[in-house]
Every structure is written in C-alpha cells, then in structure tokens.
Design a protein around this motif. Structure first.
Motif, short mmCIF file in Angstrom:
data_model
loop_
_atom_site.label_atom_id
_atom_site.label_comp_id
_atom_site.label_asym_id
_atom_site.label_seq_id
_atom_site.Cartn_x
_atom_site.Cartn_y
_atom_site.Cartn_z
N LEU A 74 0.83 -1.20 0.00
CA LEU A 74 0.00 0.00 0.00
C LEU A 74 0.87 1.26 0.00
CD1 LEU A 74 -2.80 1.28 0.18
CD2 LEU A 74 -2.66 1.06 2.68
N ALA A 75 1.98 1.22 0.73
CA ALA A 75 2.87 2.39 0.75
C ALA A 75 3.45 2.65 -0.63
CB ALA A 75 3.99 2.16 1.77
N ASP A 76 3.81 1.56 -1.36
CA ASP A 76 4.33 1.75 -2.71
C ASP A 76 3.27 2.34 -3.64
OD1 ASP A 76 6.73 0.72 -1.86
OD2 ASP A 76 6.22 -1.35 -2.48
N ALA A 77 2.01 1.86 -3.48
CA ALA A 77 0.94 2.40 -4.31
C ALA A 77 0.72 3.88 -4.04
CB ALA A 77 -0.36 1.61 -4.06
N ILE A 78 0.77 4.27 -2.75
CA ILE A 78 0.59 5.68 -2.42
C ILE A 78 1.75 6.51 -2.98
CG2 ILE A 78 0.48 7.32 -0.51
CD1 ILE A 78 -0.97 5.20 1.11
N SER A 79 2.96 5.96 -2.90
CA SER A 79 4.12 6.69 -3.44
C SER A 79 4.00 6.86 -4.95
CB SER A 79 5.40 5.93 -3.10
OG SER A 79 5.57 5.83 -1.70
N SER A 80 3.52 5.80 -5.63
CA SER A 80 3.36 5.92 -7.08
C SER A 80 2.28 6.93 -7.43
CB SER A 80 3.02 4.56 -7.68
OG SER A 80 1.78 4.08 -7.17
N TRP A 81 1.21 6.95 -6.64
CA TRP A 81 0.17 7.97 -6.87
C TRP A 81 0.75 9.37 -6.69
CZ3 TRP A 81 -4.50 5.63 -3.73
CH2 TRP A 81 -5.05 4.58 -4.48
N GLU A 82 1.51 9.54 -5.63
CA GLU A 82 2.07 10.86 -5.38
C GLU A 82 2.99 11.29 -6.52
OE1 GLU A 82 4.82 13.19 -2.03
OE2 GLU A 82 4.47 11.01 -1.90
N ALA A 83 3.81 10.36 -7.00
CA ALA A 83 4.70 10.70 -8.10
C ALA A 83 3.92 11.04 -9.37
CB ALA A 83 5.66 9.53 -8.37
N ALA A 84 2.84 10.28 -9.62
CA ALA A 84 2.02 10.55 -10.80
C ALA A 84 1.35 11.91 -10.70
CB ALA A 84 0.98 9.45 -10.98
N VAL A 85 0.88 12.28 -9.51
CA VAL A 85 0.24 13.59 -9.33
C VAL A 85 1.25 14.71 -9.54
CG1 VAL A 85 -0.86 15.09 -7.64
CG2 VAL A 85 -1.59 12.71 -7.84
N ARG A 86 2.44 14.54 -8.97
CA ARG A 86 3.47 15.58 -9.14
C ARG A 86 3.84 15.73 -10.62
NH1 ARG A 86 6.20 17.35 -4.64
NH2 ARG A 86 5.69 16.30 -2.68
N THR A 87 4.00 14.62 -11.31
CA THR A 87 4.35 14.68 -12.72
C THR A 87 3.26 15.36 -13.53
OG1 THR A 87 5.62 12.64 -12.49
CG2 THR A 87 4.98 13.29 -14.72
N ARG A 88 1.99 15.06 -13.23
CA ARG A 88 0.88 15.64 -13.98
C ARG A 88 0.78 17.14 -13.74
NH1 ARG A 88 -3.22 13.04 -16.36
NH2 ARG A 88 -2.58 11.12 -15.30
N VAL A 89 0.89 17.55 -12.47
CA VAL A 89 0.80 18.98 -12.16
C VAL A 89 1.97 19.74 -12.78
CG1 VAL A 89 0.82 20.65 -10.28
CG2 VAL A 89 -0.53 18.56 -10.05
N ALA A 90 3.15 19.13 -12.75
CA ALA A 90 4.32 19.80 -13.37
C ALA A 90 4.13 19.93 -14.87
CB ALA A 90 5.58 19.00 -13.05
N ALA A 91 3.56 18.89 -15.51
CA ALA A 91 3.31 18.97 -16.95
C ALA A 91 2.31 20.06 -17.27
CB ALA A 91 2.84 17.62 -17.46
N LEU A 92 1.27 20.20 -16.46
CA LEU A 92 0.29 21.25 -16.70
C LEU A 92 0.90 22.64 -16.50
CD1 LEU A 92 -2.86 19.70 -14.93
CD2 LEU A 92 -2.41 19.86 -17.38
N ALA A 93 1.73 22.76 -15.44
CA ALA A 93 2.38 24.06 -15.21
C ALA A 93 3.33 24.42 -16.35
CB ALA A 93 3.12 24.02 -13.88
N ASP A 94 4.04 23.44 -16.89
CA ASP A 94 4.94 23.72 -18.02
C ASP A 94 4.18 24.04 -19.29
OD1 ASP A 94 7.05 23.25 -16.34
OD2 ASP A 94 7.30 21.14 -16.94
N ALA A 95 2.92 23.54 -19.39
CA ALA A 95 2.15 23.77 -20.61
C ALA A 95 1.58 25.17 -20.69
CB ALA A 95 1.02 22.75 -20.71
N VAL A 96 1.39 25.83 -19.54
CA VAL A 96 0.78 27.17 -19.57
C VAL A 96 1.63 28.18 -20.34
CG1 VAL A 96 0.03 29.10 -18.12
CG2 VAL A 96 -0.52 26.75 -17.46
#
Length: 686
Positions: A74-96
C-alpha cells in the motif's frame, strides 16, 4: 404533484449535464496524441521482425525471465500515486507558458488548411448553415401551426411539433453542408461545431418540456395560475439560463478539446483548456448552490458544499479520476435518481392506464427509470476504472473484486425491479374485488387466489434473494457449486434437527393443494376455531368471533371442519302444547319460510326456504317439532332470528301456544303447601 417538483427537475438537469460534462472532458483528458511514425518505416520494421534470422538472433539476446517481483504494498501504491500527481501537475504548469506559441501555430494551421487563406471561412459557413436550418424550421413550424385549431394547445402535439422542428433544423443544416466537397479538417471542424450547437438546442428544448410537464394541469379552467404553476415558472426562469450555460460549456468545450490536437495543440495544453472549461462549470455550480430558489440549506452547509466542489475540481487537476467520479456520484446521483423518479411518476400518471397493465407500466417507468440512472452510473464508473482497478487494489484479485462489486449493483437493481413488479401485481390482484353478479366458481377462484398469493409472494422473495446472492458471489469469483452442495447437506441436517418445522411446512403445502380452507373462511380444528386471516409458510392465523387471534402451526391442525363452503343446513326445534293444531302450525311455518325467501334482505342468501319436517317427539310438556333451513354459509343466523320472531307472532295470532315446562302437584292440603313452599324456594334461589 408537489411544489418541489420544479426544483427537483432543475437539480436533475444540472446533475445530468454536469456528469456528461465531466465524462466527455475526462475522456478527452485521457486521450493521447497519435504516434507520428511514417507508414513506410513501420512496414519495413515489421518485415524485419518477420525475418527468421532476425528472430533467432533476438531470441539468443533475450535474457532468461527473472522472478516476478512481489506485489506492491500500500505504501508503494501511495508513493506511485504521489509521483504521478506531481508529474501531472508539473506537466500542466509547463504547458501554460506554451499556450501563446501553440496558439500561433494553430492559427497558422487553420489559416492554411481550413480557411485556405480566407479569414473567417469557418464562421461564415456555420452562419449560413444555421440560417438555412432556422429557415427550414420556420417553414415546418408554420405548416404545423396552420393545421392546429386556434385556442387549443395539446401537450402531445406541442411536443411532436418541437421534435419535428429540431429534426428539420438538424437535417437541413447538416445536409446542406454535406452536399459539397470540403477539406477533411474543415469538414471535421464545421460538423463538430454544428453538432454542438444542435445539442445545446436539444438540451434547452428538454428543459422547457420538463418544466412544462411540471406546470401542466396546475392551472384552472380559466387559466388562473396556481401555486404549482407559479413555482414552475420561477424555477424555469432560474434553471433554464444556467442549464443552457452548463450545456454550452459541456458541448462547445467538448468540441474544442476534441479538435485541438488536430490543429497542432499538445495534449498538455489541451488538458489545460479542458480544466479552464471545468473552472467555468465550477463557477456556475457554486452560483447555483448559493442562489437556488426554495432552498432550506444553511450558510454553513452551502459553504461546505462549495469547498467540496472546489476539492473535486482539484482532484481532476491532479488526475485522480476515480476520486473525482466517486465525489460527483455522492453529490449528484441521489438528486438525479429522485428527479428521474419524479419525472417518471408524472409521465406514468399521464398514461392513465388502469388494471394490471397500468400497474406494470407504472412500476417499469418509475423503478425502471431510477434503475437505469444507477445502472448507467455504475457502467460508466466501471468504464473509467477498467484500467485502474488492478493498480488500485494492487493485484488481479483486487480488480476482480472491484468488477464484481460493480456487477453486483446491477444484479441488485434488476432483482429489485423484478421484485417490485411482482409485488405490485400480487397486491393489485389481492385487492381486486369480484365483480357484481359473479357466480360461485368465480368467488371460489378469487378466494383461492387470495389464499395462495401471499405464500407465492414469500416464496418468490426467497427465490429472487437466493438467485441474486448466488449471482453476486459468482461475479466475485466465488465457486457457487460447492456452496449449493453444502447447502443441500446442511438442509438435510436441519431437516433431521427441525422435524417439527418441516412437518408444519409440508402440512401447509398439502392443505393448500387440497384447498382445505381459504382466507376469509370460518374453520374449526379441535379447540381452535375462527376466520382465516392470513398464512405464513408454517402457520395460519385464525380470528375468533369474539376477537382473539390464534396462530396455529399447520402440523397441529389435524382434521378441519370448514363452515364456509357451498351451503349450510340449519335445523331448529320448538315445542307446542298438546291442545295446539299441528297441521296449522306446519302451514304457518311454511308460509313464513316463503315470506323470508321472498324478502329482498334474505332472498339472495336463501337456498331452500324454511319448512317443518314434522313431529320429532312427544315431550313431557308438549309436542316437539323439527324445522330446517338451507342458506349460504354465515347467513343462517340472521334468517333464523327473523324466523323465530315471525313464528312467535303468527302462533299468538292463531292461538297456538308454545309449550313450557310445568309442575303438577296432586294430593292433600299438606302436600299443596309443601309444593308451594318448594316453588318459593326455587324462586328465591333463581
């Protein structure tokens, strides 16, 4: 129809449109841009892989398969979710910051491949097509208005006219565009935009029709508005512009987001635009929360709901689509189910169907509409989670469990619909009174149905429940064959341990097969007697004529005396003095029986009139006469009481005396005095 119906219709429309909006934009969010590999190179690569020498060389280079890693915790799944969220938000910020550059590139593509160097070509084509559609629609509306009588507006005709007008607009505008050859990109842009415009008009027409449904029938004959019609008008003025805005964001946002990759926008910029469309939707939703008419919510509750909506938009930004959909369902699905149920109830009420067909239509429309809404929500949720289920649970077993849970909801909805339909039909049949003038066979059949239908209803409920549970367990991956076998063994064990219960159930089955008694009949069995009120699987409820209720197991009934079947022969006796005329008494009793048989109060219940059978015996104080009367069950008591009153009156008028016990004392004075003293003692004791 209550005053809250217009408000519920508005909530229903907002819920449906919001769910559709998030669905379409979520689908666009999940889209990936097509790969840009040239077809010739792809063909060469596939040909190379087909070469046997290359295959052999690759097989020698592939290392042996390593052991599968352990399932992620479960900890690995939460870590992967966190990494995916950070990557997505960073991609959106770079797209602006890339939006102006990509906008300029898209403008160049539109000018070169769409407008062909003529600015505003798309807008001009859309304007012409819309004008052509409105012109054709105007002609159709005018033709339909000429065939309609003045001063009368039938709701059904108005609905058909609106449908015909919208279809005419769509066919005229789309066919006018398709008759010419256009560049592929121009064709796609124009058709997508035109479809979005038509869909917005359809949504507005549906909104007006629903509020018209809520207000129809709420005005008096002189068109005086009632509170319901006033509430409907107020709700329509509030909801129509807001639902139209929501539909505009939904449909034109979908059109824009689906077209952006075709004109050179990257997937991240497309997602940013979709989020801005969602931000507009969020603003409208918050405005509805705070300004909705006839609301009783407090300011604190409205504030919490506002924060909840903002949190859902942020979950969309983070790419947590599972959380987003669960949150949307928690807010919108109950309102959507209630609104659809109210609208379906109004439609079912307009059908004006009676009998079993009306009952079936009412259940199918109301319960079916609610089940369809929930089923569609579950199906969409299953579609959204089709890829994420395994990752969410961390294994294929988790994916199977999630899929089984979603399928179980569908199974429960179908089971509930079938149960409600069967229960409504059984209740209707039990409440259906026999027609006037029904013969004895019809009455007997109706009584038998009233007896058996409750048992059938209970058995059907058990059957539907068992099948539903087994289907759900099978969908969850549970092997139900061992369960069925184990249930059989368990049933045998319970049968040996519960012989009394089995005896009661089996006895009840055989009583029903023998048609020994029915609901409403008066029976006697041993020390138990009364009117049959109801059944269960193991017992019968008897209401004694003095009020108490006996609940008697079928196994304890034994031989049954049914006093309510076919006919009753009631025999009566009276005694007249020895000096009375027996033949005159016989004629008087026969005349009284004929009068009672002709009396409208007793004629329908009399099978054979009262008559004297003859002299039964010679008693100590008079001649004992025997009479008989045949009537329908349960009616003999009233006829018997009236007959005794008429006999007493007729005998008094004709000098016939009823015999009473007397005591004759003979002897001297002492004996007479003793007899008188004895009579006084009896009177005192009495």
């Amino acid at each position: 129809m209550s005053n809250a119906l217009p408000t519920r219709i508005g909530i229903l429309l907002s819920a449906v449109v919001v769910i559709c909006f998030w669905g379409l934009l979520g689908a666009c969010w999940a889209q990936q841009p097509p790969a840009g590999m040239p077809p010739e190179k792809a063909r060469q690569f596939l040909d190379l892989l087909s070469d046997p020498e290359v295959k052999a060389w690759l097989e020698g280079k592939i290392p042996p398969a390593a052991e599968e890693p352990a399932a992620a915790s479960l900890a690995d799944a939460i870590s992967s979710w966190e990494a995916a969220v950070r990557t997505r938000v960073a991609a959106l910020a770079d797209a602006v910051p890339r939006i102006p550059q990509e906008l300029a590139n898209a403008a160049g593509v539109v000018s070169r491949d769409v407008n062909s160097g003529r600015p505003g070509l798309v807008i001009l084509i859309l304007s012409v097509l819309i004008v052509v559609g409105f012109g054709a629609e105007w002609l159709v509306r005018r033709a339909l208005a000429l065939g309609r009588s003045e001063g009368t507006v039938d709701p059904g005709q108005a609905t058909l006219s609106e449908v015909a007008a919208l279809l005419t607009f769509a066919l005229a505008s789309i066919s006018s565009f398709l008759v010419f050859e256009w560049p592929p990109l121009l064709r796609r842009i124009v058709l997508t935009s035109l479809l979005a415009f038509i869909a917005v008009r359809v949504v507005r027409a549906i909104v007006r029709w629903l509020f018209g449904l809520a207000g129809t029938g709420s005005r008096t004959s002189d068109e005086t508005p009632t509170p319901i019609s006033v509430a409907s008008d107020i709700a329509q003025r509030f909801w129509l512009p807001r639902v139209s805005l929501i539909a505009g964001f939904l449909l034109f946002g979908w059109a824009l987001v689906s077209l952006m990759p075709s004109i050179g926008f990257s997937i991240d910029v497309t997602r940013v635009v979709a989020l801005f469309c969602g931000l507009g939707m969020l603003a409208i939703a918050i405005e509805i929360v705070w300004r909705r008419p006839a609301t009783t919510a407090s300011a604190a509750r409205q504030s919490l709901l506002t924060l909840y909506l903002i949190a859902l938009w942020l979950a969309w930004v983070a790419g947590l689509l599972g959380v987003l959909w669960l949150g949307l369902y928690a807010v919108l699905l109950p309102a959507a189910v209630r609104g659809v149920g109210n609208v379906a109830q109004a439609i079912a009420g307009r059908a004006e169907r009676s009998g079993a067909l009306g009952i079936m239509l009412n259940v199918l429309i109301v319960r079916g509409a609610r089940a369809a809404v929930i089923g569609a929500a579950v199906a969409w949720l299953a579609y959204i989670w089709r890829v994420r289920a395994a990752a969410l649970a961390g294994s294929e077993t988790g994916a199977l469990v999630i899929s089984g849970l979603l399928n179980s909801i569908i199974v429960l909805l179908v089971a509930d619909l079938l149960w409600q339909l069967a229960k409504a039909l059984i209740a209707y049949r039990m409440e259906l009174a026999p027609k006037d003038g029904s013969n004895a066979d019809d009455l007997a059949r109706n009584g038998r149905l009233r007896t058996l239908l409750p048992i059938f209803r209970n058995a059907l409920a058990v059957l539907i429940g068992v099948i539903s549970v087994l289907t759900i367990l099978s969908g969850l991956g549970v092997q139900i064959a061992p369960l069925i076998a184990g249930a059989g063994i368990f049933g045998v064990a319970v049968g040996f341990g519960s012989q009394t219960l089995v005896k009661d159930v089996l006895s009840g089955v055989f009583y029903m097969l023998d048609d020994a008694f029915r609901v409403g009949e008066y029976i006697q069995s041993g020390s138990y007697k009364g009117t049959v009120e109801s059944f269960s699987l193991r017992s019968v409820r008897l209401r004694h004529h003095r009020g108490p209720i006996f609940t008697v197991p079928f196994g304890e009934l034994g031989a049954i005396q049914n006093m309510s079947r076919d006919w009753v022969m009631d025999k009566m006796a009276l005694s007249i003095t020895y000096d009375s005329d027996v033949d005159l008494a016989r004629r008087l009793i026969k005349k009284i029986g004929q009068e009672l048989a002709a009396d409208p109060e007793f004629a329908a219940d009399t099978i054979e009139p009262l008559k004297m059978q003859g002299v039964d015996s010679f008693g100590d104080s008079g001649i004992d006469l025997r009479m008989k009367l045949m009537t329908k069950p349960g009616t003999q008591f009233g006829i018997k009481r009236r007959a005794f009153m008429m006999i007493k009156k007729a005998f008094d008028e004709n000098g016939i005396k009823l015999a009473v016990p007397t005591v004759h004392v003979a002897g001297g004075g002492d004996n007479a005095a003793a007899a008188q003293q004895l009579l006084k003692m009896k009177q005192v004791a009495g």
